[in-house]
Design a protein around this motif. Structure first.
Motif, mmCIF file in Angstrom:
data_model
loop_
_atom_site.group_PDB
_atom_site.id
_atom_site.type_symbol
_atom_site.label_atom_id
_atom_site.label_comp_id
_atom_site.label_asym_id
_atom_site.label_seq_id
_atom_site.Cartn_x
_atom_site.Cartn_y
_atom_site.Cartn_z
ATOM 1 N N ARG A 81 1.600 -8.281 3.547
ATOM 2 C CA ARG A 81 2.716 -7.468 4.042
ATOM 3 C C ARG A 81 3.675 -8.351 4.813
ATOM 4 O O ARG A 81 3.246 -9.131 5.658
ATOM 5 C CB ARG A 81 2.203 -6.361 4.966
ATOM 6 N N ARG A 89 -7.696 2.352 2.131
ATOM 7 C CA ARG A 89 -6.391 2.994 2.318
ATOM 8 C C ARG A 89 -6.172 4.179 1.384
ATOM 9 O O ARG A 89 -5.489 5.139 1.742
ATOM 10 C CB ARG A 89 -5.317 1.921 2.091
ATOM 11 N N PHE A 90 -6.777 4.118 0.167
ATOM 12 C CA PHE A 90 -6.478 5.146 -0.842
ATOM 13 C C PHE A 90 -7.635 6.109 -1.074
ATOM 14 O O PHE A 90 -7.603 6.895 -2.016
ATOM 15 C CB PHE A 90 -6.096 4.471 -2.173
ATOM 16 N N ILE A 146 1.943 3.669 -3.061
ATOM 17 C CA ILE A 146 1.196 4.773 -3.681
ATOM 18 C C ILE A 146 2.053 6.042 -3.668
ATOM 19 O O ILE A 146 1.996 6.858 -4.596
ATOM 20 C CB ILE A 146 -0.165 4.992 -2.959
ATOM 21 N N ASP A 147 2.880 6.197 -2.620
ATOM 22 C CA ASP A 147 3.753 7.382 -2.541
ATOM 23 C C ASP A 147 4.764 7.382 -3.690
ATOM 24 O O ASP A 147 5.075 8.430 -4.251
ATOM 25 C CB ASP A 147 4.519 7.401 -1.199
ATOM 26 N N GLU A 193 0.816 -1.221 0.000
ATOM 27 C CA GLU A 193 0.000 0.000 0.000
ATOM 28 C C GLU A 193 0.847 1.267 0.000
ATOM 29 O O GLU A 193 0.480 2.272 -0.615
ATOM 30 C CB GLU A 193 -0.946 0.008 1.211
ATOM 31 N N GLU A 194 1.981 1.227 0.701
ATOM 32 C CA GLU A 194 2.827 2.426 0.804
ATOM 33 C C GLU A 194 3.366 2.856 -0.560
ATOM 34 O O GLU A 194 3.809 3.994 -0.733
ATOM 35 C CB GLU A 194 4.015 2.189 1.744
#
Lengths: 94, 248
Positions: B148, B50-51, A43-44, A40-41
């Protein structure tokens, strides 16, 4: 200056872009929506890659850039593909 | 491998999301077995993906007025209204190799457990990729997945009794999102176990627990003290933090 666009990707998810630009290049990009991205991170990383992009960049070239970032960094996006995001960025800018 | 089935609990939104993360960390460290969890949201809450941008998805005034919590999930996907008595949420948390590398296939597998539970209650439903389950063409379950540090986590909700008026007063429905859907009114797009069967929430929970554990070695046990402590910490440090909730 700001620009934005929002679209439901056919067979995919909602995708929004909000862009800040200085009339020549994208200064800041935010990509939001109900898509998935692993990790998810990342996206940055995608958003940072869009910063500095000249406003005149063709959709095909934006798509190539996004594709390269995703592949190089092992990022998986689910709910949209690179041409979808590139097309939405063009739509926001036009 | 032996699975752990956690006892059914109801917590506020931040704690619910923190428990999922704390368990995922423990599974990743080898301190907890693969885990199945069913839970409720007390008070009712909206979770956003999350987005997503909070302002695009949630009527914050309506939430405040009705005492509905708002939390940002770590998983992608869409905004969900979790009614305190209208749905059951599940989480499946396991080492990634147990669930396979193919993301869509693993969505299909876990959604298959939900579909089996619904079938046991007499409801015919089908997986609608990417992350929905439909009964009679209407959504009865949705889910979101993350992977993750070698850990698979999928959480999802099964609608038991929909309060459409409340659901669609706290969620903003984007007309653009409905553009490729056959039904125009959002409340026409959801259904619930109760409206289809009349069975109780306890029946749904029992059916879900049975279906998720079917074919697995599964034993009931609670969170460890370390997981509980970590969940409290994550709830405070991340999920209650407005900087996280309003990060986009």
């Amino acid at each position: 200056m700001e620009a934005s666009a929002r679209r439901k990707i056919a067979g995919g998810k909602m995708l929004s872009v909000r862009l800040e630009h200085d009339g020549a290049v994208i200064v800041r990009a935010e990509v939001s929506g109900d898509f998935f991205m692993h990790p998810e991170e990342a996206i940055d990383i995608v958003e940072e890659a869009l910063a500095g992009l000249p406003l005149s960049t063709a959709s095909k070239d934006i798509s190539i850039l996004i594709d390269r970032v995703l592949k190089e960094r092992g990022i998986v996006a689910i709910g949209f593909e690179s041409p979808d995001l590139a097309g939405l960025i063009r739509e926001a800018l036009e | 491998m032996r699975w752990r089935l956690l006892p059914f609990t109801g917590h506020r939104a931040s704690v619910n999301m923190a428990v999922d993360e704390a368990v995922a960390e423990a599974v990743g460290l080898g301190n907890a077995p693969p885990t199945i969890r069913f839970y409720a949201w007390r008070p009712s809450a909206v979770s956003i993906g999350r987005f997503q941008r909070v302002q695009d998805e949630v009527d914050l005034e309506a939430c405040a007025r009705m005492g509905v919590d708002v939390v940002r999930r770590r998983t992608g996907g869409g905004a969900v209204y979790h009614d305190s008595s209208g749905e059951i949420t599940y989480s499946v948390i396991a080492p990634e190799p147990m669930m396979g590398a193919d993301i869509l296939a693993s969505y299909r597998e876990v959604c298959g457990w939900v579909i089996a539970a619904l079938a046991d209650l007499g409801i015919a439903s089908e997986f609608a990729p990417i992350n929905d389950i439909l009964a009679g063409g209407r959504k009865i379950s949705g889910c979101a997945q993350t992977r993750r540090q070698g850990v698979f986590l999928q959480h999802g909700t099964v609608l038991y009794d929909v309060d459409s008026a409340k659901m669609f007063s706290v969620l903003k429905v984007d007309p653009v999102k409905l553009s490729d859907k056959a039904l125009s009114h959002p409340w026409d797009r959801v259904t619930s176990v109760r409206s289809l069967t009349g069975c109780g929430a306890g029946d749904l929970l029992a059916s879900l627990q049975a279906a998720f554990c079917r074919g697995k070695e599964c034993s009931g046990s609670p969170l460890t003290a370390a997981e509980s402590a970590r969940a409290s910490e994550l709830s405070r440090a991340r999920y209650e933090d407005p900087a996280w909730t309003f990060s986009r």
